[in-house]
Design a protein around this motif. Structure first.
Motif, mmCIF file in Angstrom:
data_model
loop_
_atom_site.group_PDB
_atom_site.id
_atom_site.type_symbol
_atom_site.label_atom_id
_atom_site.label_comp_id
_atom_site.label_asym_id
_atom_site.label_seq_id
_atom_site.Cartn_x
_atom_site.Cartn_y
_atom_site.Cartn_z
ATOM 1 N N ALA A 221 3.893 46.918 -61.319
ATOM 2 C CA ALA A 221 3.570 45.495 -61.834
ATOM 3 C C ALA A 221 2.625 45.066 -61.241
ATOM 4 O O ALA A 221 2.082 45.711 -59.902
ATOM 5 C CB ALA A 221 4.953 44.566 -61.472
ATOM 6 N N ASP A 222 1.841 43.859 -61.217
ATOM 7 C CA ASP A 222 0.504 43.409 -60.604
ATOM 8 C C ASP A 222 0.525 43.126 -59.220
ATOM 9 O O ASP A 222 -0.349 43.428 -58.501
ATOM 10 C CB ASP A 222 0.137 42.127 -61.513
ATOM 11 C CG ASP A 222 -1.147 41.599 -60.923
ATOM 12 O OD1 ASP A 222 -2.036 42.396 -60.937
ATOM 13 O OD2 ASP A 222 -1.174 40.325 -60.715
ATOM 14 N N LEU A 223 1.788 42.765 -58.536
ATOM 15 C CA LEU A 223 1.763 42.106 -57.348
ATOM 16 C C LEU A 223 2.259 43.242 -56.289
ATOM 17 O O LEU A 223 2.325 43.044 -55.011
ATOM 18 C CB LEU A 223 2.523 40.793 -57.315
ATOM 19 C CG LEU A 223 1.904 39.721 -57.945
ATOM 20 C CD1 LEU A 223 2.602 38.426 -57.660
ATOM 21 C CD2 LEU A 223 0.458 39.524 -57.552
ATOM 22 N N TYR A 224 2.848 44.232 -56.735
ATOM 23 C CA TYR A 224 3.636 45.180 -56.006
ATOM 24 C C TYR A 224 2.357 45.905 -54.967
ATOM 25 O O TYR A 224 1.373 46.000 -55.342
ATOM 26 C CB TYR A 224 4.154 46.590 -56.860
ATOM 27 C CG TYR A 224 4.716 47.472 -56.039
ATOM 28 C CD1 TYR A 224 6.250 47.074 -55.696
ATOM 29 C CD2 TYR A 224 4.293 48.401 -55.757
ATOM 30 C CE1 TYR A 224 6.578 48.092 -54.906
ATOM 31 C CE2 TYR A 224 4.761 49.607 -54.813
ATOM 32 C CZ TYR A 224 6.084 49.284 -54.575
ATOM 33 O OH TYR A 224 6.766 50.269 -53.930
ATOM 34 N N PRO A 225 2.923 45.948 -53.863
ATOM 35 C CA PRO A 225 4.275 46.030 -53.087
ATOM 36 C C PRO A 225 4.765 44.580 -52.537
ATOM 37 O O PRO A 225 5.628 44.566 -51.800
ATOM 38 C CB PRO A 225 4.052 47.078 -51.975
ATOM 39 C CG PRO A 225 2.667 47.179 -51.581
ATOM 40 C CD PRO A 225 1.829 46.764 -53.030
ATOM 41 N N ASN A 226 3.849 43.658 -52.850
ATOM 42 C CA ASN A 226 4.100 42.272 -52.282
ATOM 43 C C ASN A 226 4.792 41.232 -53.147
ATOM 44 O O ASN A 226 4.181 40.831 -54.240
ATOM 45 C CB ASN A 226 2.732 41.535 -51.543
ATOM 46 C CG ASN A 226 2.008 42.516 -50.744
ATOM 47 O OD1 ASN A 226 2.642 43.093 -49.695
ATOM 48 N ND2 ASN A 226 0.648 42.892 -51.094
ATOM 49 N N ARG A 227 5.980 41.288 -53.170
ATOM 50 C CA ARG A 227 6.900 40.272 -53.765
ATOM 51 C C ARG A 227 6.418 38.887 -53.426
ATOM 52 O O ARG A 227 6.553 38.355 -52.361
ATOM 53 C CB ARG A 227 8.435 40.602 -53.508
ATOM 54 C CG ARG A 227 8.991 39.593 -54.809
ATOM 55 C CD ARG A 227 10.947 39.757 -54.212
ATOM 56 N NE ARG A 227 11.507 39.258 -55.360
ATOM 57 C CZ ARG A 227 11.684 39.644 -56.378
ATOM 58 N NH1 ARG A 227 11.967 41.001 -56.624
ATOM 59 N NH2 ARG A 227 12.780 38.849 -57.099
ATOM 60 N N ASN A 228 6.295 38.160 -54.718
ATOM 61 C CA ASN A 228 5.677 36.553 -54.572
ATOM 62 C C ASN A 228 7.006 35.841 -54.496
ATOM 63 O O ASN A 228 8.090 36.180 -55.289
ATOM 64 C CB ASN A 228 4.941 36.226 -55.705
ATOM 65 C CG ASN A 228 4.283 34.825 -55.558
ATOM 66 O OD1 ASN A 228 4.906 33.949 -55.985
ATOM 67 N ND2 ASN A 228 3.204 34.772 -54.774
ATOM 68 N N ALA B 206 2.887 47.389 -69.220
ATOM 69 C CA ALA B 206 3.357 48.511 -70.043
ATOM 70 C C ALA B 206 2.421 49.697 -69.878
ATOM 71 O O ALA B 206 2.853 50.757 -69.757
ATOM 72 C CB ALA B 206 3.418 48.132 -71.409
ATOM 73 N N GLY B 207 1.042 49.608 -69.950
ATOM 74 C CA GLY B 207 -0.141 50.750 -69.861
ATOM 75 C C GLY B 207 0.266 51.359 -68.539
ATOM 76 O O GLY B 207 0.377 52.681 -68.472
ATOM 77 N N ALA B 208 0.274 50.857 -67.562
ATOM 78 C CA ALA B 208 0.333 51.309 -66.193
ATOM 79 C C ALA B 208 1.785 52.042 -65.961
ATOM 80 O O ALA B 208 1.890 53.213 -65.379
ATOM 81 C CB ALA B 208 0.228 50.177 -65.071
ATOM 82 N N ALA B 209 2.778 51.472 -66.520
ATOM 83 C CA ALA B 209 4.089 51.934 -66.356
ATOM 84 C C ALA B 209 4.188 53.213 -66.998
ATOM 85 O O ALA B 209 5.021 54.066 -66.471
ATOM 86 C CB ALA B 209 5.421 50.980 -66.866
ATOM 87 N N ASN C 116 12.593 50.578 -61.568
ATOM 88 C CA ASN C 116 11.772 50.936 -60.363
ATOM 89 C C ASN C 116 10.087 51.200 -60.770
ATOM 90 O O ASN C 116 9.155 50.821 -60.291
ATOM 91 C CB ASN C 116 12.032 52.241 -59.469
ATOM 92 C CG ASN C 116 11.287 52.469 -58.313
ATOM 93 O OD1 ASN C 116 11.179 51.705 -57.435
ATOM 94 N ND2 ASN C 116 10.645 53.521 -58.241
ATOM 95 N N GLN C 117 10.075 52.064 -61.984
ATOM 96 C CA GLN C 117 8.882 52.007 -62.346
ATOM 97 C C GLN C 117 7.982 50.794 -63.097
ATOM 98 O O GLN C 117 6.879 50.799 -62.718
ATOM 99 C CB GLN C 117 8.899 53.028 -63.659
ATOM 100 C CG GLN C 117 7.811 53.361 -64.342
ATOM 101 C CD GLN C 117 6.711 54.302 -63.569
ATOM 102 O OE1 GLN C 117 6.970 54.862 -62.282
ATOM 103 N NE2 GLN C 117 5.607 54.779 -64.167
#
Length: 522
Positions: A498-505, A515-518, A492-493
């Motif tokens: 991830a770059d596109l969240y919350p819109n799944r492509n 990784a840095g954001a996570a 979930n983290q």
């Protein structure tokens, strides 16, 4: 393309049928023993292959149990006649969700297997059909997974199996699809490569790496994936990653005595081999050593030490690594490779220290035995990353491959270095993709760094293979920082950062991992 970059095509499903790095034995068939009536019922291999191809075009997969008994029987007797039969207690609900949790040695499960064998033996005795003997027994019943294997040459046996409540599936073990058909029958080797060459590059462009202490090369894509930034807080300590691939080279010191070197200390590497060679009546384990090169490069991407010899550094350079040679090349299409990968998943599933399993291997359609093994590992809490698929631009219409198509795996593919999402030249994409990794340079199309089979000069590797290995390393960084988190919390983290969240492509899932954001670095 220079020889060094041949491995960048990763999961190359076109060439492997003809040009795997280790040749499988030719499987004897029993068609000559069929009666004239049976010969007339037989569907030829070219006809079966066309049905498989059409199913791949229409649905993106091919499932044996959706086919007629006649077609399965035809495939069976035109290979080695060994039938894999998945079983469960009659009337049990959601048996797949119990694999790996409930023991198949329990009386309830074993009774189901014996009921199936009883029906087969009765049919064989009544019809006079020949039967295989494996290991001096009439059948092989797997001790951990709910399947058994037995030689079947009788169509009536398949028809009776279809009627039994205890039967979850039955499939031919060793039938191999003609992969050249994916490229319209043209010479597969001409358009792609087997993924089994892993030579050092020799001279790398200075822009493709950064030298970091003590003298390691950090790949150009690490900052773009937030990996370099994440190292401020985690390097993968105390996390064990299981890699199922073609093994690791005994000639690569950084995956041997040099695994603990430079700034990578207090960790371990273990090597196993579950792949076997030989006929069904005589098989032997072929050892843990890489005879292909693909596994060595994946191991390097995941966990190569932060070394002082000028070689590449892995994403999680302080993690532990367990390498399991489950296959001879990256396509899991032979009976021996299905056995090897299934056994590897069980081995890693049983290991309480293994948190993550990385699989940069697969096949263009599903296999139920391997699927059972995936569920076994998943139901024991493992986070399983699988490659979405790699082939030439002529054939990446196939879409996401197995086992990345499974709900129990996390499907990863590779994209180009670009302001917009563009899959790499050889990568597959589709609705089953969960994450992407940048692994192809915009101008030069150069690929990330990896370990070569030997020496201190890096190789390069591409496709969804390196994307999957990179994702596994990123997950290790996150889990190392949060050792009490569950698999679902880790996933979930990764998703929510991830770059596109919350819109799944529809093609790229949640997009690029960060990784840095996570890890909350920024």
């Amino acid at each position: 393309m220079i020889k060094t970059n041949k491995i960048t095509l990763g999961l190359l499903f076109l060439a492997l049928f003809y040009f795997s790095c280790e040749q499988e034995e030719i499987t004897p068939t029993v068609t000559q023993d069929l009666t004239e009536e049976e010969q007339q019922k037989l569907i030829s291999s070219p006809e079966i292959d066309q049905i498989i191809l059409q199913s791949l075009h229409d649905t993106g997969d091919f499932l044996w149990m959706e086919q007629s008994d006649r077609l399965i029987w035809s495939a069976l007797v035109q290979s080695d006649s060994v039938l894999t039969i998945g079983y469960s207690p009659s009337g049990i609900s959601s048996p797949n969700s119990r694999i790996g949790i409930e023991s198949v040695q329990s009386p309830e499960w074993q009774e189901s297997a014996q009921n199936i064998l009883g029906m087969i033996n009765e049919t064989i005795q009544r019809t006079g059909s020949p039967q295989l003997r494996i290991g001096n027994e009439n059948a092989l019943i797997h001790k951990d997974l709910p399947y058994l294997e037995i030689k079947v040459t009788s169509l009536e046996v398949l028809q009776n199996l279809r009627k039994m409540d205890e039967v979850r599936y039955f499939e031919p073990l060793s039938y191999e699809f003609d992969y050249s058909l994916l490229n319209q029958g043209q010479n597969a080797r001409y358009f792609s490569d087997s993924g089994c060459s892993n030579d050092p590059v020799g001279s790398l462009p200075a822009s493709d790496y950064v030298t970091i202490s003590p003298n390691a090369k950090s790949s150009w894509n690490y900052p773009q994936m937030g990996i370099t930034q994440a190292w401020q807080q985690s390097t993968g300590d105390n996390i064990t990653i299981g890699l199922i691939d073609t093994g690791v080279s005994p000639n690569q010191n950084l995956l041997g005595s040099g695994f603990q070197s430079g700034e990578s200390v207090s960790r371990s590497i273990e090597k196993f081999g579950t792949y076997q060679t030989g006929y069904w009546w005589w098989k032997k384990y072929d050892g843990p050593n890489d005879q292909c090169g693909h596994g060595t490069s994946m191991a390097g991407v995941i966990a190569s030490p932060r070394n002082a010899v000028g070689n590449t550094v892995g994403v999680a350079y302080n993690s532990n690594l367990i390498s399991v040679r489950g296959t001879s090349d990256v396509i899991v299409n032979s009976g021996n490779e299905k056995d090897g990968v299934a056994e590897a998943l069980v081995l890693l599933g049983k290991r309480s220290d293994v948190k993550i399993i990385s699989m940069s291997i697969g096949d263009v359609f599903s296999n139920s035995k391997v699927a059972d093994a995936v569920r076994y590992a998943y139901n024991r809490g493992k986070l399983i990353f699988a490659a979405a698929g790699t082939s030439t631009s002529f054939t990446n219409w196939v879409g996401v491959i197995f086992p990345a198509t499974m709900a129990e795996t996390v499907a990863v593919t590779g994209i180009k270095e670009s302001a917009t999402y563009q899959r790499c030249n050889t990568c597959h994409s589709g609705s089953k993709v969960d994450f992407t990794v940048i692994m192809e340079r915009a101008g030069s199309e150069n690929k990330p760094l990896a370990l070569a089979n030997s020496g201190n000069d890096p190789s390069t590797v591409g496709g969804s293979s390196v994307a999957t290995a990179t994702a596994s390393g990123i997950a290790a960084l996150l889990w190392s920082k949060n050792p009490t988190w569950s698999r679902d919390q880790i996933l979930n983290q990764l998703k929510t950062t991830a770059d596109l969240y919350p819109n799944r492509n529809s093609q790229y899932g949640w997009g690029n991992l960060d990784a840095g954001a996570a890890l909350g670095v920024y």
